[in-house]
Design an enzyme around this catalytic site. Sequence first.
Site: not given
Ligand code: CP3
Length: 334
Positions: A10, A14, A23, A59, A137
């Site tokens: 990540r 954010r 974004r 994602d 999920y």
């Molecule tokens: O920088 C990186 O690591 C690359 C980007 C990345 C994202 N998701 C972007 C994202 C990666 C590697 C993921 C994988 C992902 N997505 C996982 C596995 C990684 C982990 O955290 O264990 C999981 C479980 C998800 C599912 C998911 N998507 C979650 C739990 C969330 C967070 C929800 C929140 O808003 O807190 C997301 C949304 C997400 N994916 C965000 C990002 C940067 C944040 C939301 C946004 O910017 O709108």
Amino acid sequence: MTHTPVWFMRQAGRSLPEYRAARGSGSILASIAQPDVAAEITLQPVRRYGVDAAILFSDIVVPVHAVGFGVEVEPGRGPVVAQPFRGAGDLARLRPLEPEVDLPYVAETVTLAVGELASFGVPLIGFAGAPFTVASYLVEGGPSRTFARTKSLMHTEPGLWAELLDRLADMSVAFLGAQVAAGAAAVQLFDSWAGCLSPSDYERFVLPTTRRVLAEIGRTGVPTILFGVGTGELLPLMATAGADVVGVDWRVPLHEARRRVGPGCAVQGNLDPALCLAPFDLVAAEARSVLEAAGAEPGHVFNLGHGVLPETDPGILGALVDLVHTEGRAGVSR
Ligand code: CP3
């Protein structure tokens, strides 16, 4: 490379003002589907932190979204599914993924990002969700604390569970294959929530399918990383899944993680992301403990134990990269 390589899960997200600007306020899945935006976000942490790898901005739910399962990502919550997976009839909603048709924007993003990364000499890590974590999920309908429906399904309908995992495995292989074909130099399989399982359930219901994904993607020749949270008790099993590197969260010190995974795998981790909210002298002390626990032998990739928290000061992460580059001596992975 003489220093310990470092990147952060990540790292694009954010905590970066330039991420929030690029974004905008739309759906994250819409940003991911715009190659110029997604490639820009992928590059941001490389420019700002000087990390040794970029990770594709995407994602884990992108493939299931792309075949029309009905998944959205809710801000602050995560993936949500309007009609969760409930029975054999739902298998038809998981048709095979055709990357060039269903998500051509992923390969385009990889191509754009890899082109720009060349001038930094930095590789791109591609990724996919592991079948168990994506299944959780689809079955739960959203994030879960207990994974009760998922565990119930695997025990009461093991045949259906195996079919569900097989379909998701095929999708992960296709998704990763498209990223590697477009230039990703390594891949990470995120089995983020596998740590909720007992070792025997992991071994019986999850490991065989994970092994197949890693074997199929390993055939492309790129190094593979397998990561999950809370997997201390699963590390010896995860080490047999076929990945080159096993990711470790902050709960197990790396000398102990190395003992649990054995000599065949490198380790990645494992500074507690919450500690990055502390003043830098504390972060530095913790980072030095991680480096010391990893030891000087090769086969350590420095990372956090899980993703960067949105509240993190980017300046702290930049200083952390400098510290690892100056003081880390583990060299490249074995
Ligand atoms: O920088 C990186 O690591 C690359 C980007 C990345 C994202 N998701 C972007 C994202 C990666 C590697 C993921 C994988 C992902 N997505 C996982 C596995 C990684 C982990 O955290 O264990 C999981 C479980 C998800 C599912 C998911 N998507 C979650 C739990 C969330 C967070 C929800 C929140 O808003 O807190 C997301 C949304 C997400 N994916 C965000 C990002 C940067 C944040 C939301 C946004 O910017 O709108």
